[in-house]
Design an enzyme around this catalytic site. Sequence first.
Site, PDB file in Angstrom:
ATOM      1  N   SER A   4      40.303  72.978  44.200  1.00 55.28           N
ATOM      2  CA  SER A   4      40.278  71.903  45.042  1.00 55.28           C
ATOM      3  C   SER A   4      42.008  70.921  45.608  1.00 55.28           C
ATOM      4  O   SER A   4      42.952  72.285  45.405  1.00 55.28           O
ATOM      5  CB  SER A   4      39.434  69.830  45.182  1.00 55.28           C
ATOM      6  OG  SER A   4      39.616  69.658  45.819  1.00 55.28           O
ATOM      7  N   ASP A  48      31.492  74.248  51.983  1.00 55.08           N
ATOM      8  CA  ASP A  48      32.309  72.849  51.782  1.00 55.08           C
ATOM      9  C   ASP A  48      33.081  72.504  53.168  1.00 55.08           C
ATOM     10  O   ASP A  48      33.765  73.673  53.544  1.00 55.08           O
ATOM     11  CB  ASP A  48      32.670  73.859  50.624  1.00 55.08           C
ATOM     12  CG  ASP A  48      33.482  72.786  50.331  1.00 55.08           C
ATOM     13  OD1 ASP A  48      34.560  71.798  50.518  1.00 55.08           O
ATOM     14  OD2 ASP A  48      35.337  73.260  49.344  1.00 55.08           O
ATOM     15  N   HIS A 107      32.080  73.835  46.828  1.00 52.71           N
ATOM     16  CA  HIS A 107      33.532  73.538  46.986  1.00 52.71           C
ATOM     17  C   HIS A 107      33.163  73.472  44.866  1.00 52.71           C
ATOM     18  O   HIS A 107      32.848  73.520  44.377  1.00 52.71           O
ATOM     19  CB  HIS A 107      33.532  71.232  46.688  1.00 52.71           C
ATOM     20  CG  HIS A 107      35.144  71.271  46.611  1.00 52.71           C
ATOM     21  ND1 HIS A 107      35.359  71.760  47.870  1.00 52.71           N
ATOM     22  CD2 HIS A 107      35.570  70.719  45.505  1.00 52.71           C
ATOM     23  CE1 HIS A 107      37.109  70.950  47.504  1.00 52.71           C
ATOM     24  NE2 HIS A 107      37.224  70.525  46.443  1.00 52.71           N
TER      25      HIS A 107
END
EC number: 3.4.-.-
Length: 510
Positions: A187, A452, A477
């Site tokens: 991320s 995602d 994700h």
Amino acid sequence: MKTLLAVLLAACVLTQVLSAPSNEQRVRRNMIRGRPRGGMKKTPPMSSVSHMINFDNVVSSTFTQTLDHFDSSVGKTFQQRYYHNNQWYKAGGPAFLMLGGEGPESSYWVSYPGLEITNLAAKQGAWVFDIEHRFYGETHPTSDMSVPNLKYLSSAQAIEDAAAFIKAMTAKFPQLANAKWVTFGGSYSGALAAWTRAKHPELVYAAVGSSGPVQAEVDFKEYLEVVQNSITRNSTECAASVTQGFNLVASLLQTSDGRKQLKTAFHLCQDIQMDDKSLKYFWETVYSPYMEVVQYSGDAAGSFATQLTISHAICRYHINTKSTPLQKLKQVNDYFNQVSGYFGCNDIDYNGFISFMKDETFGEAQSDRAWVWQTCTEFGYYQSTSSATAGPWFGGVSNLPAQYYIDECTAIYGAAYNSQEVQTSVDYTNQYYGGRDNLNTDRILLPNGDIDPWHALGKLTSSNSNIVPVVINGTAHCADMYGASSLDSMYLTNARQRISDVLDGWLHAN
């Protein structure tokens, strides 16, 4: 953004809980700027996995870090938490550095067997490190989180932290004098991994940046477009029911009786207020379970593997013809809260949220205050309903404009953090790092799952053979970062193999 035990989720996405006057707990919504509590890189409590870990070689320590890498006159330092494990290290092997992101770190990423990073470490004979991001977890660079101190919180400072750390560890451990360092992250820290390679090619040999949003954007309308598309991809009937429900909410908000129905259905702590900010905060609460389920659907991270998936947590209720559209929304909300361990009423007090976010101590609001600061001063990432397609699907294009989030920047941090400042900061971020299209580096792997919502800001194609996007069909994700599971699709299995093969080729090229 990292199969785990079922109890994992409750600690990963710990909800802020307050005492309500009625002795019922107030549950503050979980998603803040796309970040669930605990951070976007899911990590379980070590107590739940410690029996599966060999701790003989795991070390937790702190490192004396420079407070301001860009102004030597500041002359201050702080203690930065880190972990390392040489369990898999073989002489001449590389060093792997997991970069902390917008939440606390633990020894999990350097020690838990079967993760992508630990599997790769075992294959390559790597020494594994994990450094916690400044202002998150137990790494407190300053006495508090006042605005003057938050000015030391930025991705650029974090990258220099990593560079200083690599130099220090290379000096501390003679075995690593000639080691090739590889940065990892998921991320936000996935973007950091790529950017650290770009800014310090003399120190970082390669990078694996999973689900990294390398393009900053103020009005991140694509986020909810992907949420809509991912639900539609699962079931068009389900998607039609979801939008029917959201549009019913918009209609019910127009009458006093309708608002009473909504208060009951969503088990709200307060009556719905009709001022602009309160209404938008209510909409965030309505959307939050759908956003989080889509963002992590199917990840081998606790309940997201089987329970909190698009099919099971959303479409299972929305294709139930025996329920009304409002009942379906209620059922999704109730199920999400039940599985996540959130018990109590849903707090929709906008002013209370702003007060919570203005807490300058390293307390309950720490990670939220830090992450929102970074969105206001670097990234934007504001998940708006301004899309011509997703806006109407979510009940109205004006429900959550980007300006609403910018106004929160002003309310929390002061008048200087306005529309012009946010846009200028985002533009600078893209110029400084190159954005999605001008990453000035090589030897970086960029995995992204195509359901995602964050993949919309990732780098998905490249003409440079040494910048390797890995788009993983049907995954969410940071899916590649977790341990392999019998539930993994062939696409995810093949992607992990691709990442391993490419990294192996780079590490043995010279």
